[in-house]
Design a protein around this motif. Sequence first.
Motif, PDB file in Angstrom:
ATOM      1  N   ASP A 142       8.195   0.086  10.431  1.00  0.00           N
ATOM      2  CA  ASP A 142       7.748   1.435  10.809  1.00  0.00           C
ATOM      3  C   ASP A 142       6.262   1.466  11.135  1.00  0.00           C
ATOM      4  O   ASP A 142       5.548   2.415  10.793  1.00  0.00           O
ATOM      5  CB  ASP A 142       8.063   2.443   9.693  1.00  0.00           C
ATOM      6  CG  ASP A 142       9.561   2.629   9.491  1.00  0.00           C
ATOM      7  OD1 ASP A 142      10.293   2.588  10.499  1.00  0.00           O
ATOM      8  OD2 ASP A 142       9.986   2.807   8.336  1.00  0.00           O
ATOM      9  N   LEU A 143       5.788   0.429  11.795  1.00  0.00           N
ATOM     10  CA  LEU A 143       4.377   0.342  12.177  1.00  0.00           C
ATOM     11  C   LEU A 143       4.209   0.345  13.693  1.00  0.00           C
ATOM     12  O   LEU A 143       3.160  -0.039  14.203  1.00  0.00           O
ATOM     13  CB  LEU A 143       3.753  -0.937  11.595  1.00  0.00           C
ATOM     14  CG  LEU A 143       3.665  -1.020  10.068  1.00  0.00           C
ATOM     15  CD1 LEU A 143       3.211  -2.410   9.635  1.00  0.00           C
ATOM     16  CD2 LEU A 143       2.707   0.039   9.529  1.00  0.00           C
ATOM     17  N   GLU A 145       4.886   3.143  15.784  1.00  0.00           N
ATOM     18  CA  GLU A 145       4.739   4.472  16.382  1.00  0.00           C
ATOM     19  C   GLU A 145       3.311   4.972  16.213  1.00  0.00           C
ATOM     20  O   GLU A 145       2.796   5.033  15.095  1.00  0.00           O
ATOM     21  CB  GLU A 145       5.711   5.466  15.741  1.00  0.00           C
ATOM     22  CG  GLU A 145       7.181   5.156  15.993  1.00  0.00           C
ATOM     23  CD  GLU A 145       7.601   5.450  17.429  1.00  0.00           C
ATOM     24  OE1 GLU A 145       6.757   5.936  18.214  1.00  0.00           O
ATOM     25  OE2 GLU A 145       8.769   5.201  17.767  1.00  0.00           O
ATOM     26  N   PHE A 147       2.184   8.008  16.603  1.00  0.00           N
ATOM     27  CA  PHE A 147       2.062   9.306  15.936  1.00  0.00           C
ATOM     28  C   PHE A 147       2.144   9.192  14.418  1.00  0.00           C
ATOM     29  O   PHE A 147       1.835  10.146  13.701  1.00  0.00           O
ATOM     30  CB  PHE A 147       3.094  10.307  16.470  1.00  0.00           C
ATOM     31  CG  PHE A 147       4.523   9.967  16.167  1.00  0.00           C
ATOM     32  CD1 PHE A 147       5.094  10.319  14.960  1.00  0.00           C
ATOM     33  CD2 PHE A 147       5.299   9.305  17.096  1.00  0.00           C
ATOM     34  CE1 PHE A 147       6.414  10.017  14.674  1.00  0.00           C
ATOM     35  CE2 PHE A 147       6.619   8.996  16.831  1.00  0.00           C
ATOM     36  CZ  PHE A 147       7.181   9.351  15.613  1.00  0.00           C
ATOM     37  N   THR A 148       2.528   8.018  13.895  1.00  0.00           N
ATOM     38  CA  THR A 148       2.487   7.794  12.448  1.00  0.00           C
ATOM     39  C   THR A 148       1.395   6.789  12.080  1.00  0.00           C
ATOM     40  O   THR A 148       1.390   6.251  10.979  1.00  0.00           O
ATOM     41  CB  THR A 148       3.849   7.287  11.934  1.00  0.00           C
ATOM     42  OG1 THR A 148       4.215   6.086  12.637  1.00  0.00           O
ATOM     43  CG2 THR A 148       4.927   8.337  12.133  1.00  0.00           C
ATOM     44  N   GLY A 149       0.481   6.534  13.027  1.00  0.00           N
ATOM     45  CA  GLY A 149      -0.657   5.666  12.753  1.00  0.00           C
ATOM     46  C   GLY A 149      -0.448   4.206  13.080  1.00  0.00           C
ATOM     47  O   GLY A 149      -1.342   3.381  12.861  1.00  0.00           O
ATOM     48  N   GLY A 150       0.725   3.861  13.597  1.00  0.00           N
ATOM     49  CA  GLY A 150       1.012   2.469  13.922  1.00  0.00           C
ATOM     50  C   GLY A 150       0.411   2.045  15.253  1.00  0.00           C
ATOM     51  O   GLY A 150      -0.396   2.755  15.854  1.00  0.00           O
ATOM     52  N   SER A 243      -5.644   6.327  18.040  1.00  0.00           N
ATOM     53  CA  SER A 243      -4.703   7.039  17.172  1.00  0.00           C
ATOM     54  C   SER A 243      -4.037   6.134  16.140  1.00  0.00           C
ATOM     55  O   SER A 243      -3.250   6.612  15.318  1.00  0.00           O
ATOM     56  CB  SER A 243      -3.620   7.716  18.026  1.00  0.00           C
ATOM     57  OG  SER A 243      -4.192   8.674  18.903  1.00  0.00           O
ATOM     58  N   SER A 244      -4.352   4.857  16.175  1.00  0.00           N
ATOM     59  CA  SER A 244      -3.727   3.910  15.237  1.00  0.00           C
ATOM     60  C   SER A 244      -4.508   3.875  13.925  1.00  0.00           C
ATOM     61  O   SER A 244      -5.141   2.876  13.575  1.00  0.00           O
ATOM     62  CB  SER A 244      -3.662   2.513  15.873  1.00  0.00           C
ATOM     63  OG  SER A 244      -2.863   2.523  17.037  1.00  0.00           O
ATOM     64  N   GLY A 246      -3.433   3.649  11.059  1.00  0.00           N
ATOM     65  CA  GLY A 246      -2.847   2.725  10.087  1.00  0.00           C
ATOM     66  C   GLY A 246      -3.080   1.269  10.452  1.00  0.00           C
ATOM     67  O   GLY A 246      -2.312   0.392  10.034  1.00  0.00           O
ATOM     68  N   GLN A 249      -2.962  -1.289   7.691  1.00  0.00           N
ATOM     69  CA  GLN A 249      -1.616  -1.620   7.224  1.00  0.00           C
ATOM     70  C   GLN A 249      -0.987  -2.676   8.123  1.00  0.00           C
ATOM     71  O   GLN A 249      -0.302  -3.587   7.649  1.00  0.00           O
ATOM     72  CB  GLN A 249      -0.736  -0.368   7.210  1.00  0.00           C
ATOM     73  CG  GLN A 249      -1.113   0.652   6.149  1.00  0.00           C
ATOM     74  CD  GLN A 249      -0.245   1.897   6.250  1.00  0.00           C
ATOM     75  OE1 GLN A 249      -0.567   2.850   6.969  1.00  0.00           O
ATOM     76  NE2 GLN A 249       0.863   1.886   5.558  1.00  0.00           N
TER      77      GLN A 249
END
Length: 381
Positions: A142-143, A145, A147-150, A243-244, A246, A249
């Motif tokens: 889950d890295l 996307e 919009f979720t920081g990926g 926008s990344s 994350g 991570q």
Amino acid sequence: MSPRPEEERMRMEVVERIERVIKDLWPFADVQIFGSFTTGLYLPTSDIDLVVFGKWDNLPLWTLEEALRKRHVAEENSIKVLDKATVPIIKLTDSYTEVKVDISFNVQNGVKAAQLIKEFKKKYPVLPHLVLVLKQFLLQRDLNEVFTGGIGSYSLFLMAVSFLQLHYRVDACSPNANMGVLLIEFFELYGRHFNYLKTGIRIKDGGSYVAKDEVQRSMLDGYRPSMLYIEDPLQPDNDVGRSSYGAMQVKQAFDYAYVVLSHAVSPIAKYYPNNEGESILGRIIRVTQEVVEYRDWITKQWGSQSKNEPLCNGTLLKLTSVHETKQPAGRSPGLPNEILGAVTTHRAQGHSSSSPAGSVTKGKVGFEAHSSRRALYSLVF
């Protein structure tokens, strides 16, 4: 894992269904595909990106949404209009194939980016294989996307291009390059040595690293480069990785993959307890049974594979031993002693610290020897 002909046929049918709806509404509209589908770098579950060009006083997002719903092209509860987004889009899931589709209007950058990707694919034949494995690796964690920081597909692709542009071995860019070694070296670079705090990535003019301090001096007051600063080669003032959030991570995941694969190919790996039925690559990548069954369904619906067609199912990806080679004493098996100064120094204690002197610099970076020997491995598709 690599796209199959029947998957392409299925996706083209999805595009044609949507295009018919658009043409019925606006006969002179131009529908174009961009993103991973047009570049061939899509996974079985990847979205299709479409852009519609035409002349409207206001973007007809809701008009198209209503038409797609009435024609039962999209699943009833799947279609959404994101009219407040930076780039307004319609998101939907095809009612028959369950393929997800994003539709935007009058956005030129996506089409230009697709053309750029195709050009780099020609220049670096190893890119498609490397990128597909990396996309699957991020997807299952889950890295993938933004919009979720990926890290999105475009950012990941540019990271891979930069990795090859600045690689110290010329043969790394040849069609016969050892894919297994390249994958491990990619994980080593972005999981251990790359200095995210002080360094950015630049693709244009043959590729280089750029000091974030210099980038910030050219930015408007109040703005600063993101943690994963990647200069857009098509629009230099655009930070592709902004926008990344994350990114650290992702760095940790890359570091984990480097450790696992390095141990797996070490000379003493045969003494490690491991599932004999598991490939080396299978230690970091899994393809779910649901995806396998979905691909089988596609094959039954849109044509079986010919005997001459390579079997590309991700479950058969593996690393196989080719041979061992000697490394000079005191040299890292993954990176050279002489590399760009923008990459951090790696010491045996695990500390990393360096900063680029100026925009782009080259310098000596010290490494402790990881091993005097290592096994070379190739990806088998």
